[in-house]
Design a protein around this motif. Structure first.
Motif, PDB file in Angstrom:
ATOM      1  N   SER A 103      72.974  67.783  46.518  1.00  0.00           N
ATOM      2  CA  SER A 103      72.422  67.483  45.202  1.00  0.00           C
ATOM      3  C   SER A 103      72.985  68.323  44.063  1.00  0.00           C
ATOM      4  O   SER A 103      72.780  67.988  42.900  1.00  0.00           O
ATOM      5  CB  SER A 103      70.888  67.639  45.222  1.00  0.00           C
ATOM      6  N   ARG A 257      65.699  69.008  42.259  1.00  0.00           N
ATOM      7  CA  ARG A 257      66.898  68.205  41.987  1.00  0.00           C
ATOM      8  C   ARG A 257      67.101  67.128  43.047  1.00  0.00           C
ATOM      9  O   ARG A 257      67.613  66.044  42.761  1.00  0.00           O
ATOM     10  CB  ARG A 257      68.119  69.131  41.914  1.00  0.00           C
ATOM     11  N   SER A 258      66.663  67.398  44.255  1.00  0.00           N
ATOM     12  CA  SER A 258      66.888  66.447  45.348  1.00  0.00           C
ATOM     13  C   SER A 258      65.910  65.279  45.322  1.00  0.00           C
ATOM     14  O   SER A 258      66.096  64.296  46.050  1.00  0.00           O
ATOM     15  CB  SER A 258      66.788  67.169  46.699  1.00  0.00           C
TER      16      SER A 258
END
Length: 313
Positions: A103, A257-258
């Motif tokens: 990511s 973020r993932s």
């Protein structure tokens, strides 16, 4: 003699037609014919019998066709080998955790390449081979010289034990680890914090020995109240826990973020407030003993990019 002339001739030997070969070589037929004439003048013999249709090769043409085919093959093979060796020589070896590899790393490398190509006279990109592994194995790879860069999460209470006299780092970003769950029909989390002893929340956990497992323990140690949690699944890979969370099997702490897309689409929702989250740095480490030119160039770009982004507006 231009190597293009040889390639023109090989095309003509294959098609036996000036017009088709000119199209194939992306030139006009008169220009193509002049190049064949120029090759014949350089060799000192006619290569093509133009009186026949389709045209045929002369004895000299047949001899030259064999030699030219072999020469082009040898040159192409040599070029490919040299390009491969050059790429391998300039290929940077990176180790990172699975989440960062998926990511963060691709966009970060693009940013570095953009910054590098903005320098006057610089028109080359960084090549990298990334290995996704645990923080323990990543540190071991760096200390044993098996990688050039270590990309990892960092928190002051979860230090990376590298001698600062031998290794340096740059902070390249940040990440927040947050609790998430699949939503119920009303959009509320199926599994939420804090849970209770009588009705514990199903937890998708990391092994206690993994870095994210220690992050989770740190969050729970500083939580506003003691949670009621029941571990129903465990993995050291955040992507697997994310898949289990999406399928409604429990709550998971995941790098924000993932899961940005899943949060935006409502496939996952926050299962606790900020008190149940933790901010991490993203650092990249290198050995001061590693003098590879590609690494030195990347580090200079990295430092310049870091300096420019840290300047006040």
């Amino acid at each position: 003699m231009d190597i293009k002339w040889i390639e023109d001739f090989l095309s003509l030997a294959a098609t036996r037609n000036f017009s088709r070969s000119a199209d194939h070589r992306n030139v006009t037929q008169p220009a193509f014919s002049r190049r064949i004439r120029a090759l014949e003048a350089w060799i000192g013999a006619e290569l093509v019998d133009r009186s026949t249709y389709p045209l045929t090769l002369t004895v000299a043409g047949k001899l030259f066709n064999d030699a030219a085919s072999e020469a082009i093959k040898l040159l192409t093979d040599a070029r490919n080998q040299l390009r491969s060796e050059h790429t391998a020589h300039n290929m940077l070896r990176v180790t990172a955790g699975h989440s960062l590899a998926l990511s963060f790393f691709p966009e970060w490398l693009d940013k570095l390449n953009d910054a590098s190509n903005e320098k006057p006279g610089t028109h080359s990109s960084f090549s990298a081979r990334i290995t996704a592994t645990t923080i323990h194995d990543s540190v071991l790879a760096l200390t044993e010289g098996e990688c050039d860069l270590l990309l990892c999460f960092y928190h002051p209470q979860l230090p990376i034990l590298l001698n600062p006299d031998q290794y340096e780092y740059v902070t390249v970003g940040s990440e927040r680890v947050i609790p998430v769950s699949a939503p119920d029909k009303s959009g509320a989390p199926l599994f939420r914090l804090p849970g209770s002893k009588t009705k514990p929340t199903r937890l998708l956990a990391y092994p206690a020995t993994s870095f994210l497992g220690r992050v989770m323990e740190l969050i729970l140690a500083n939580a506003p109240q003691a949670p009621g949690l029941l571990t129903s699944y465990e993995s050291d890979m955040a992507e697997l826990l994310k898949r289990m969370a999406l399928n409604g099997h429990g709550l998971a702490w995941l790098p924000q973020r993932s899961v940005e897309d899943e949060l935006d689409e409502g496939k996952l929702v926050a299962a606790g407030g900020d008190a149940w989250s933790l901010e991490l740095e993203i650092r990249v480490f290198r050995s001061l003993q590693n003098k590879r030119p590609a690494l030195t160039r990347l580090w200079e770009t990295l430092l310049a990019l870091s300096a420019s982004t840290s300047k006040p507006a």
